[in-house]
Design a protein around this motif. Structure first.
Motif, PDB file in Angstrom:
ATOM      1  N   GLY A  20     -80.129 -30.259 139.998  1.00  0.00           N
ATOM      2  CA  GLY A  20     -80.701 -29.058 141.008  1.00  0.00           C
ATOM      3  C   GLY A  20     -80.260 -29.557 142.511  1.00  0.00           C
ATOM      4  N   VAL A  21     -80.363 -31.006 142.472  1.00  0.00           N
ATOM      5  CA  VAL A  21     -79.695 -31.562 143.625  1.00  0.00           C
ATOM      6  C   VAL A  21     -78.433 -31.530 144.038  1.00  0.00           C
ATOM      7  CG1 VAL A  21     -79.716 -33.510 145.121  1.00  0.00           C
ATOM      8  CG2 VAL A  21     -81.749 -33.222 143.695  1.00  0.00           C
ATOM      9  N   PHE A  22     -77.536 -31.539 143.002  1.00  0.00           N
ATOM     10  CA  PHE A  22     -76.084 -31.340 142.684  1.00  0.00           C
ATOM     11  C   PHE A  22     -75.794 -30.046 143.173  1.00  0.00           C
ATOM     12  CE2 PHE A  22     -75.070 -35.099 139.771  1.00  0.00           C
ATOM     13  CZ  PHE A  22     -75.496 -36.081 140.838  1.00  0.00           C
ATOM     14  N   ALA A  23     -76.768 -29.153 142.780  1.00  0.00           N
ATOM     15  CA  ALA A  23     -76.538 -27.615 143.126  1.00  0.00           C
ATOM     16  C   ALA A  23     -76.683 -27.407 144.508  1.00  0.00           C
ATOM     17  CB  ALA A  23     -77.347 -26.759 142.230  1.00  0.00           C
ATOM     18  N   LEU A  24     -77.649 -27.917 145.262  1.00  0.00           N
ATOM     19  CA  LEU A  24     -77.778 -27.998 146.368  1.00  0.00           C
ATOM     20  C   LEU A  24     -76.685 -28.359 147.344  1.00  0.00           C
ATOM     21  CD1 LEU A  24     -81.672 -28.818 146.584  1.00  0.00           C
ATOM     22  CD2 LEU A  24     -80.550 -26.593 147.113  1.00  0.00           C
ATOM     23  N   LYS A  25     -76.139 -29.525 146.840  1.00  0.00           N
ATOM     24  CA  LYS A  25     -75.175 -30.247 147.866  1.00  0.00           C
ATOM     25  C   LYS A  25     -73.785 -29.522 147.463  1.00  0.00           C
ATOM     26  CE  LYS A  25     -72.518 -34.577 148.212  1.00  0.00           C
ATOM     27  NZ  LYS A  25     -72.775 -34.548 149.688  1.00  0.00           N
ATOM     28  N   MET A  26     -73.622 -28.802 146.378  1.00  0.00           N
ATOM     29  CA  MET A  26     -72.358 -28.128 146.215  1.00  0.00           C
ATOM     30  C   MET A  26     -72.575 -26.681 147.172  1.00  0.00           C
ATOM     31  SD  MET A  26     -71.602 -28.526 142.139  1.00  0.00           S
ATOM     32  CE  MET A  26     -70.126 -27.810 142.329  1.00  0.00           C
ATOM     33  N   ALA A  27     -73.761 -26.178 147.106  1.00  0.00           N
ATOM     34  CA  ALA A  27     -73.963 -25.175 148.311  1.00  0.00           C
ATOM     35  C   ALA A  27     -73.574 -25.516 149.609  1.00  0.00           C
ATOM     36  CB  ALA A  27     -75.308 -24.449 147.939  1.00  0.00           C
ATOM     37  N   GLU A  28     -73.911 -26.616 150.028  1.00  0.00           N
ATOM     38  CA  GLU A  28     -73.774 -27.327 151.269  1.00  0.00           C
ATOM     39  C   GLU A  28     -72.191 -27.251 151.802  1.00  0.00           C
ATOM     40  OE1 GLU A  28     -78.032 -29.995 151.401  1.00  0.00           O
ATOM     41  OE2 GLU A  28     -75.820 -30.936 151.264  1.00  0.00           O
ATOM     42  N   THR A  29     -71.552 -27.488 150.461  1.00  0.00           N
ATOM     43  CA  THR A  29     -70.014 -27.905 150.720  1.00  0.00           C
ATOM     44  C   THR A  29     -69.054 -26.663 150.015  1.00  0.00           C
ATOM     45  OG1 THR A  29     -70.486 -30.229 150.063  1.00  0.00           O
ATOM     46  CG2 THR A  29     -68.348 -29.567 150.013  1.00  0.00           C
ATOM     47  N   PHE A  30     -69.503 -25.923 149.125  1.00  0.00           N
ATOM     48  CA  PHE A  30     -68.609 -24.955 148.582  1.00  0.00           C
ATOM     49  C   PHE A  30     -69.385 -23.514 148.948  1.00  0.00           C
ATOM     50  CE2 PHE A  30     -67.961 -28.737 145.772  1.00  0.00           C
ATOM     51  CZ  PHE A  30     -66.658 -28.799 146.332  1.00  0.00           C
ATOM     52  N   SER A  31     -68.826 -22.538 148.128  1.00  0.00           N
ATOM     53  CA  SER A  31     -69.560 -21.134 148.291  1.00  0.00           C
ATOM     54  C   SER A  31     -69.543 -20.678 147.010  1.00  0.00           C
ATOM     55  CB  SER A  31     -68.518 -20.253 149.303  1.00  0.00           C
ATOM     56  OG  SER A  31     -68.346 -20.923 150.564  1.00  0.00           O
ATOM     57  N   PRO A  32     -70.568 -21.095 146.323  1.00  0.00           N
ATOM     58  CA  PRO A  32     -70.904 -20.691 145.001  1.00  0.00           C
ATOM     59  C   PRO A  32     -71.582 -18.983 144.890  1.00  0.00           C
ATOM     60  CG  PRO A  32     -72.569 -22.242 145.547  1.00  0.00           C
ATOM     61  CD  PRO A  32     -71.575 -22.269 146.719  1.00  0.00           C
ATOM     62  N   LYS A  33     -71.524 -18.539 143.831  1.00  0.00           N
ATOM     63  CA  LYS A  33     -72.097 -17.188 143.856  1.00  0.00           C
ATOM     64  C   LYS A  33     -73.598 -17.050 144.547  1.00  0.00           C
ATOM     65  CE  LYS A  33     -71.963 -12.568 143.242  1.00  0.00           C
ATOM     66  NZ  LYS A  33     -71.220 -11.880 144.187  1.00  0.00           N
TER      67      LYS A  33
END
Length: 247
Positions: free
Chosen positions: A94-107
């Motif tokens: 979940g932490v990784f999901a948050l970081k990826m949302a800070e960097t990328f544009s997931p759905k």
């Protein structure tokens, strides 16, 4: 080193990157992945390096390496033709999901029992290693000595993990994608207030906070897993997906 435990379940044009937690493996999220696939979502779950391996191998890996594995999973789905990808992560996932949302544009993202509050606490790494050694049939006295020998590596990983999490917390206001936050009220590892912290600090109007009164840290396999799965499917189905055909 053990074989790669990553798995992919192809089921539809909507994709989910499914991320397991610290010191776990993809087996921890397989049942959730199968449920997502049954509901029409293609699922890819990468197994982070060192996870599931003996302590000597595990302790040579780092949070940055594990995050690279998560990103590689996202890129693999893109390579396979999925243009819209939701990220569901459990605990460290979940932490990784948050970081990826800070960097990328997931759905969208779904952090479950994610530890990002600046007032961090979590079970020491030694506890995870003790469980792993027990699975290997190593007696308690021998395991204790092994852990003493590993103390420098354990301290290094503990510090690296804390730094990684705090950096995610620092940048959490960069998140603008739809978010479902799930938290077990009986979580024995992290304070349930982490969920409130995420909800308060992310910058999106499309967010929901779901507490599960009887569930602990292993929320996807606990007593309310069926309710969680229903909530998750409802959240994902409610997103506006582009019905593009995957190449």
């Amino acid at each position: 080193m053990s074989a790669d435990r990553s798995f992919t379940l192809k089921a539809g044009n909507r994709a989910v990157l499914l991320l397991h937690g610290f010191a776990g493996t993809t087996e921890d999220v397989r049942e959730l992945g199968e449920n997502l696939a049954e509901n029409g979502y293609t699922v890819h779950a990468p197994n982070f390096r060192g996870h599931g391996d003996e302590p000597a191998i595990f302790l040579k890996t780092t949070p940055e390496m594990w995050y690279e594995d998560a990103v590689a999973g996202y890129r693999q789905l893109e390579k396979d033709g999925y243009n819209e990808i939701a990220i569901v992560g459990v605990a460290m996932g979940g932490v990784f999901a948050l970081k990826m949302a800070e960097t990328f544009s997931p759905k969208a993202i779904v952090p479950l029992c994610a530890n990002v509050n600046r007032k961090m606490r979590y079970i020491p790494i030694e506890n995870y290693l003790t469980k792993q050694l027990k699975k290997q049939g190593i007696v308690e006295q021998e395991a204790d000595q092994m852990l003493k020998n590993y103390l420098p590596e354990i301290d290094t990983m503990t510090e690296a993990r804390a730094t990684f999490y705090k950096n995610v917390a620092r940048d959490i206001e960069k998140i603008h994608v739809p978010t479902m936050i799930g938290q077990g009220c009986q979580d024995e590892e992290i304070d349930a207030d982490n969920a409130n912290y995420i909800f308060k600090h992310i910058h999106t109007n499309d967010k929901q906070l779901c507490f599960y009164a009887g569930s602990g840290h292993d929320i996807v396999n606990d007593c309310e897993k069926d309710i969680l799965e229903e909530d998750l499917i409802y959240f994902l189905d409610d997103l506006v997906w582009l019905e593009e055909k995957v190449v």
